[in-house]
Each structure stands twice: as C-alpha cells, then as structure tokens.
Design an enzyme around this catalytic site. Structure first.
Site, PDB file in Angstrom:
ATOM      1  N   TYR A  21     -52.226  55.282  47.052  1.00 26.20           N
ATOM      2  CA  TYR A  21     -50.847  54.951  46.643  1.00 26.20           C
ATOM      3  C   TYR A  21     -50.763  53.834  45.609  1.00 26.20           C
ATOM      4  O   TYR A  21     -49.670  53.457  45.197  1.00 26.20           O
ATOM      5  CB  TYR A  21     -50.029  54.541  47.883  1.00 26.20           C
ATOM      6  CG  TYR A  21     -50.187  55.543  48.982  1.00 26.20           C
ATOM      7  CD1 TYR A  21     -49.632  56.816  48.857  1.00 26.20           C
ATOM      8  CD2 TYR A  21     -50.952  55.266  50.101  1.00 26.20           C
ATOM      9  CE1 TYR A  21     -49.816  57.770  49.831  1.00 26.20           C
ATOM     10  CE2 TYR A  21     -51.141  56.218  51.086  1.00 26.20           C
ATOM     11  CZ  TYR A  21     -50.577  57.468  50.943  1.00 26.20           C
ATOM     12  OH  TYR A  21     -50.768  58.415  51.894  1.00 26.20           O
ATOM     13  N   ASP A  23     -51.845  53.563  42.396  1.00 27.24           N
ATOM     14  CA  ASP A  23     -51.480  53.890  41.006  1.00 27.24           C
ATOM     15  C   ASP A  23     -49.964  54.034  40.894  1.00 27.24           C
ATOM     16  O   ASP A  23     -49.322  53.370  40.076  1.00 27.24           O
ATOM     17  CB  ASP A  23     -52.171  55.185  40.563  1.00 27.24           C
ATOM     18  CG  ASP A  23     -53.671  55.127  40.789  1.00 27.24           C
ATOM     19  OD1 ASP A  23     -54.340  54.369  40.081  1.00 27.24           O
ATOM     20  OD2 ASP A  23     -54.162  55.824  41.694  1.00 27.24           O
ATOM     21  N   TYR A 203     -59.150  50.314  54.081  1.00 36.06           N
ATOM     22  CA  TYR A 203     -59.844  51.594  53.930  1.00 36.06           C
ATOM     23  C   TYR A 203     -60.622  51.892  55.211  1.00 36.06           C
ATOM     24  O   TYR A 203     -60.918  50.972  55.993  1.00 36.06           O
ATOM     25  CB  TYR A 203     -60.776  51.545  52.719  1.00 36.06           C
ATOM     26  CG  TYR A 203     -60.018  51.301  51.423  1.00 36.06           C
ATOM     27  CD1 TYR A 203     -59.118  52.258  50.942  1.00 36.06           C
ATOM     28  CD2 TYR A 203     -60.152  50.120  50.718  1.00 36.06           C
ATOM     29  CE1 TYR A 203     -58.400  52.042  49.787  1.00 36.06           C
ATOM     30  CE2 TYR A 203     -59.431  49.893  49.547  1.00 36.06           C
ATOM     31  CZ  TYR A 203     -58.551  50.854  49.091  1.00 36.06           C
ATOM     32  OH  TYR A 203     -57.826  50.637  47.952  1.00 36.06           O
ATOM     33  N   GLN A 264     -41.566  50.785  49.904  1.00 33.20           N
ATOM     34  CA  GLN A 264     -42.215  49.600  49.320  1.00 33.20           C
ATOM     35  C   GLN A 264     -41.475  48.292  49.630  1.00 33.20           C
ATOM     36  O   GLN A 264     -42.102  47.282  49.947  1.00 33.20           O
ATOM     37  CB  GLN A 264     -42.278  49.779  47.806  1.00 33.20           C
ATOM     38  CG  GLN A 264     -43.668  49.893  47.298  1.00 33.20           C
ATOM     39  CD  GLN A 264     -43.713  50.000  45.780  1.00 33.20           C
ATOM     40  OE1 GLN A 264     -42.692  49.965  45.095  1.00 33.20           O
ATOM     41  NE2 GLN A 264     -44.903  50.126  45.258  1.00 33.20           N
ATOM     42  N   GLY A 281     -56.898  47.500  47.932  1.00 30.59           N
ATOM     43  CA  GLY A 281     -56.611  48.018  46.588  1.00 30.59           C
ATOM     44  C   GLY A 281     -56.094  46.937  45.656  1.00 30.59           C
ATOM     45  O   GLY A 281     -56.693  45.861  45.523  1.00 30.59           O
ATOM     46  N   GLU A 282     -54.935  47.208  45.041  1.00 29.21           N
ATOM     47  CA  GLU A 282     -54.412  46.244  44.073  1.00 29.21           C
ATOM     48  C   GLU A 282     -52.979  45.805  44.382  1.00 29.21           C
ATOM     49  O   GLU A 282     -52.669  44.614  44.403  1.00 29.21           O
ATOM     50  CB  GLU A 282     -54.487  46.834  42.650  1.00 29.21           C
ATOM     51  CG  GLU A 282     -54.012  45.839  41.615  1.00 29.21           C
ATOM     52  CD  GLU A 282     -54.423  46.181  40.203  1.00 29.21           C
ATOM     53  OE1 GLU A 282     -55.530  46.706  40.013  1.00 29.21           O
ATOM     54  OE2 GLU A 282     -53.629  45.913  39.292  1.00 29.21           O
ATOM     55  N   ASP A 283     -52.102  46.784  44.628  1.00 25.05           N
ATOM     56  CA  ASP A 283     -50.698  46.399  44.757  1.00 25.05           C
ATOM     57  C   ASP A 283     -50.443  45.571  46.022  1.00 25.05           C
ATOM     58  O   ASP A 283     -49.800  44.520  45.963  1.00 25.05           O
ATOM     59  CB  ASP A 283     -49.795  47.638  44.739  1.00 25.05           C
ATOM     60  CG  ASP A 283     -48.334  47.244  44.627  1.00 25.05           C
ATOM     61  OD1 ASP A 283     -47.997  46.500  43.681  1.00 25.05           O
ATOM     62  OD2 ASP A 283     -47.534  47.620  45.493  1.00 25.05           O
ATOM     63  N   SER A 284     -50.940  46.024  47.172  1.00 24.21           N
ATOM     64  CA  SER A 284     -50.695  45.250  48.398  1.00 24.21           C
ATOM     65  C   SER A 284     -51.418  43.907  48.323  1.00 24.21           C
ATOM     66  O   SER A 284     -50.955  42.906  48.884  1.00 24.21           O
ATOM     67  CB  SER A 284     -51.104  46.040  49.646  1.00 24.21           C
ATOM     68  OG  SER A 284     -52.444  46.452  49.572  1.00 24.21           O
TER      69      SER A 284
HETATM   70  C1  LIG Z   1     -48.817  50.414  54.115  1.00 28.05           C
HETATM   71  C2  LIG Z   1     -47.768  50.684  53.074  1.00 28.05           C
HETATM   72  C3  LIG Z   1     -48.056  50.576  51.737  1.00 28.05           C
HETATM   73  N1  LIG Z   1     -47.109  50.803  50.814  1.00 28.05           N
HETATM   74  C4  LIG Z   1     -47.405  50.709  49.375  1.00 28.05           C
HETATM   75  C5  LIG Z   1     -47.746  49.343  48.881  1.00 28.05           C
HETATM   76  C6  LIG Z   1     -48.498  49.682  47.618  1.00 28.05           C
HETATM   77  O1  LIG Z   1     -47.580  49.900  46.555  1.00 28.05           O
HETATM   78  C7  LIG Z   1     -49.205  50.988  47.945  1.00 28.05           C
HETATM   79  C8  LIG Z   1     -50.673  50.805  48.246  1.00 28.05           C
HETATM   80  O2  LIG Z   1     -51.368  50.498  47.077  1.00 28.05           O
HETATM   81  P1  LIG Z   1     -52.632  49.544  47.051  1.00 28.05           P
HETATM   82  O3  LIG Z   1     -52.333  48.384  47.883  1.00 28.05           O
HETATM   83  O4  LIG Z   1     -53.001  49.282  45.650  1.00 28.05           O
HETATM   84  O5  LIG Z   1     -53.783  50.353  47.816  1.00 28.05           O
HETATM   85  P2  LIG Z   1     -54.308  51.884  47.661  1.00 28.05           P
HETATM   86  O6  LIG Z   1     -55.662  51.945  48.204  1.00 28.05           O
HETATM   87  O7  LIG Z   1     -53.336  52.808  48.271  1.00 28.05           O
HETATM   88  O8  LIG Z   1     -54.329  52.151  46.154  1.00 28.05           O
HETATM   89  C9  LIG Z   1     -55.269  52.063  45.154  1.00 28.05           C
HETATM   90  O9  LIG Z   1     -56.065  51.064  44.870  1.00 28.05           O
HETATM   91  C10 LIG Z   1     -56.314  50.942  43.472  1.00 28.05           C
HETATM   92  C11 LIG Z   1     -57.207  49.742  43.232  1.00 28.05           C
HETATM   93  C12 LIG Z   1     -56.902  52.204  42.911  1.00 28.05           C
HETATM   94  O10 LIG Z   1     -56.905  52.130  41.540  1.00 28.05           O
HETATM   95  C13 LIG Z   1     -56.027  53.360  43.252  1.00 28.05           C
HETATM   96  O11 LIG Z   1     -56.603  54.555  42.798  1.00 28.05           O
HETATM   97  C14 LIG Z   1     -55.687  53.409  44.688  1.00 28.05           C
HETATM   98  O12 LIG Z   1     -56.775  53.833  45.471  1.00 28.05           O
HETATM   99  O13 LIG Z   1     -48.537  51.523  49.082  1.00 28.05           O
HETATM  100  C15 LIG Z   1     -45.817  51.147  51.164  1.00 28.05           C
HETATM  101  O14 LIG Z   1     -44.937  51.320  50.304  1.00 28.05           O
HETATM  102  N2  LIG Z   1     -45.533  51.278  52.489  1.00 28.05           N
HETATM  103  C16 LIG Z   1     -46.449  51.066  53.463  1.00 28.05           C
HETATM  104  O15 LIG Z   1     -46.117  51.206  54.669  1.00 28.05           O
END
Ligand SMILES: Cc1cn([C@H]2C[C@H](O)[C@@H](COP(=O)(O)OP(=O)(O)O[C@H]3O[C@@H](C)[C@H](O)[C@@H](O)[C@H]3O)O2)c(=O)[nH]c1=O
Length: 397
Positions: A21, A23, A203, A264, A281-284
């Site tokens: 999620y 990207d 993960y 989000q 990942g990056e966003d969280s």
């Molecule tokens: C747990 C949760 C997360 N989220 C959202 C928050 C973030 O916007 C998203 C999760 O994204 P991330 O934290 O980045 O973890 P991630 O592991 O999901 O995302 C990524 O990591 C990147 C480094 C890679 O480039 C991507 O390809 C991708 O794998 O999901 C919700 O909206 N609700 C929820 O309940």
C-alpha cells in the site's frame, strides 16, 4: 512572482503500485495535499484501484475516471494512448521512476511551454541522496529535462511530506478524548486501552513470535493493536483463532486485538493514540515520525540486505534511538549481530519510553523545520520556470 510568470496550474502524478500500500499510500497523500493546499488541478494516474480502495474506501474500483477529495483519479490502464497538448499538465510527476506513457512524454516535448518534470525517489538517510537531490536528467532524444526530487531528513533534501496544520490537529486530538473514542470504535476494550498501547504494522518476515514472548513476560500490561492480515501466521497462533477484526486474546501481560484496516486518516490517529508504533515501508514510517511517539521500523526487504544499510543510516541520525531502541530496530530487521535478549530489551525499553517520547517530540520539530516535501518541490519548480523566462528574455535582447 507576477501571475503571468506562474504558469503552474495543473499537475499529473503517475503512480504504479508495485506491491502493498506504500506506493498508492504516498501518492494519495501527495495528490490531496497538492490540490488542497496549493490549489492545483491534480490528476492522479494509478494502475491499481483495488489496493487504493483498501486505504480509501470511497474508491470505485471500476471507474475509468472519478473525483475524490478534490482530485481527479484516472485509472491508468497501460502505456498506449494519444495525447494532445491540452492533456498534458504544467507539472508532471512520476513516482519511484515509474515509466510514463511514451505518447504522453512526446506531447510534453511539443508544448510551447514545457511542463516541469519530476521523478520522486524513495526515502533514505544515506548521504548520497543529498548529492542526487534536484539533479537534472536530460531526455536522450527530446528537448525535455527531468529532475530528481528526494524526500529526506535535512535541508539538503526535499524534507518529509507534512500537511499544513497536521501538528495542530494532532495536538487538538491529544487534548481531547478523541483517542479513546477512536480506540473504542475500533473495538479496543476500556481495560486494553489502559495498557501500554502498541500498534503493529510489519512484514511477515519480522520476528513477531519473539516480540510477543517478551511482552507476555512484561512488567506492565501491553495491548498490541494489529490490523487484519498483518503477521497473520504468528498472530493466529497467539489468538488460537482466525485473524478477523474484533478477534482478541490475552496471555500473560499481553493482549492482542485485531483491528480492521482503516482509512489513512484514522491510521494517523491510531499512531497518535499509541505509546509505541511498529511501522514499515515508507509512508507509515514517516507518519510515525509525525506522531511524535517512539517507533520501530520494519524496512522493505531488498536484495543483498541493502535495507540494512538504509536502517543503519537512519539510526545514525535518529537521536531518539537509545541503545534498546536501536537494538530492537536491528533485531526486528534481522540486522542485529548475534541473538537479542528480547525480554531484557523490552524491560529496558518500556522504562525508557517517557524519555524516548520526549526525544521523538524534538525530532518531530526538527523535521518540521525542514519544510514540507511538496512545498519544497513547488518552490523549486517555480525557480525553474523563472530561470526559463530569464534565459528566454536574455535570448531576445
Ligand atoms: C495499517 C494501515 C495502513 N494504512 C496505510 C498507511 C500507508 O499509507 C500504507 C502503507 O504503506 P507503507 O507504510 O509505505 O508500507 P507498505 O509495505 O504497505 O508499502 C510499501 O513500502 C514501500 C517502501 C515500497 O516501495 C512499496 O512498494 C510498498 O511495499 O497503508 C492505512 O491506510 N490503514 C491501515 O489500517
């Protein structure tokens, strides 16, 4: 800059969902922010509406085009297509080097005023980033230049994404009882809400069983809030039941409660409401920094353990990390030399939480001072436009 010299009114952001999620998570935040705070007509091109819907339930997965939160969302179905000059935006952003349609790029080159073109890169604390931030990359055959724009942790990079007023919203949230209301709405009991609250987003390769064992043995009650589907095998073993929202179990000092996957905006508030956040990942990872709370980062796995280099680069600059925080970060990512004593680590970390929380609050202020990633990008874009104007004017003289 006089109005006539600011031809930046529209923006196309291209997002390819590689997996998970992050990207779409990052692009969706950027798109909303660019539309709301900068008044740009934003179109988000995204190839996976099903993943998008998971973080934004209003998404219609069968719509070719839809308007959401002030953004035009375009289902990006492939690389083909014919584009006229009016189809191309003033600012064009490709996320993580995703290749944008060749026909679109050709039309960019045909515009009398060329769009400002960016490639947004991934977040890393490694020092090479500073040397590559804002580097131009001329197109091999067309009269177009693309610029690399990196997020980062200091003013030699683009900074981190932060919406205007986010910190004020967080402060107001913390001063109210909205946190308790949110947790109750997500199915957390009053008794669980009194424990040391930890959100868990990681993960599957993370050593969840070792962590759970240390929490069962904790001197203080621990409430672990885990979204549906995350770490399923270890969580289901703990629950001795299927991992569905609302499921929960207590063993020793540890209560685990399964939450629904939330939108989000609620996820941010969940991070604000917890005492410790496990993010990935990056966003969280970025949102955990804006939560001003201690966090443990599970890095996206890369070949040859490249993610360990990234983790160590971050721990080098992240001053809130005590030895216990750094050790747990490393053990969580398989980068700890030897065997971590999980029980001793947790006993130390939980006593240090107040100190780490204070340092995390200082870190938040330092990151805010670097400015917002998109604010910094637009300032840079305007400078490029100004330079273009000046050189065109000088050419005429
Ligand atoms: C747990 C949760 C997360 N989220 C959202 C928050 C973030 O916007 C998203 C999760 O994204 P991330 O934290 O980045 O973890 P991630 O592991 O999901 O995302 C990524 O990591 C990147 C480094 C890679 O480039 C991507 O390809 C991708 O794998 O999901 C919700 O909206 N609700 C929820 O309940």
């Amino acid at each position: 800059m006089p109005a006539a010299r600011n031809p930046l009114h529209s923006l196309d952001l291209f997002c390819k969902v590689v997996d998970n999620y992050g990207d779409i998570g990052i692009c969706w935040r950027l798109a909303r922010q660019l539309a709301h705070e900068h008044g740009l007509a934003v179109r988000l091109w995204v190839d996976d509406l099903v993943s998008f819907r998971r973080i934004w339930p209003e998404v219609q997965t069968d719509a070719a085009t839809q308007e959401l939160a002030g953004v035009t969302v375009q289902h990006w179905r492939g690389q083909d297509g014919h584009y006229g000059p009016a189809d191309v935006a003033d600012i064009v952003i490709e996320f993580f080097g995703c290749e944008i349609p060749p026909g679109y790029v050709e039309t960019m080159a045909q515009r009398p005023v060329k769009p400002v073109w960016f490639n947004l890169e991934g977040l890393s604390a490694e020092t090479w980033v500073e040397g590559c931030h804002t580097l131009p990359s001329p197109h091999r055959s067309l009269k177009l230049t693309k610029y690399f724009f990196f997020p980062g942790f200091n003013q030699r990079t683009g900074g981190l994404t932060v919406e205007a007023g986010l910190e004020a919203q967080r402060q107001a949230f913390l001063a109210s009882n909205a946190g308790s209301a949110l947790l109750a709405r997500l199915g957390v009991t009053a008794q669980e809400a009194h424990g040391c609250k930890v959100s868990l987003f990681c993960y599957d390769y993370a050593p969840i069983r070792e962590l759970f064992a240390s929490w069962q043995d904790s001197p203080v009650p621990v409430t672990c809030l885990v979204p549906e589907g995350v770490g399923r095998s270890a969580v289901e073993d703990f629950l001795a039941a299927p991992m569905v929202p609302g499921a929960g179990a207590t063993r020793g000092a540890l209560s685990v409660r399964v939450l629904p996957f939330v939108a989000q905006t609620d996820y941010d508030r969940l991070l604000w409401s917890c005492d410790l956040n496990f993010v990935r990942g990056e966003d969280s990872f970025v949102r955990a920094q804006w939560a001003g709370k201690p966090f443990i980062w599970n890095i996206y796995h890369q070949d040859k353990n490249l993610h360990h280099t990234k983790l160590n680069a971050f721990l080098k600059i992240y001053h809130p990390a005590t030895a216990a925080v750094a050790d747990l970060n490393r053990a969580w990512n398989g980068a700890y030399p030897g065997e971590l004593d999980w029980h001793a680590n947790w006993r130390t970390l939980q006593t240090e939480l107040p100190v780490v929380t204070e340092a995390a609050g200082q870190w938040l202020q330092e990151m805010l001072a670097n400015g917002d990633w998109m604010d910094n990008l637009l300032r840079f874009a305007r400078q490029l436009v100004e330079q273009e104007w000046n050189s065109a004017e000088n050419g005429l003289k």
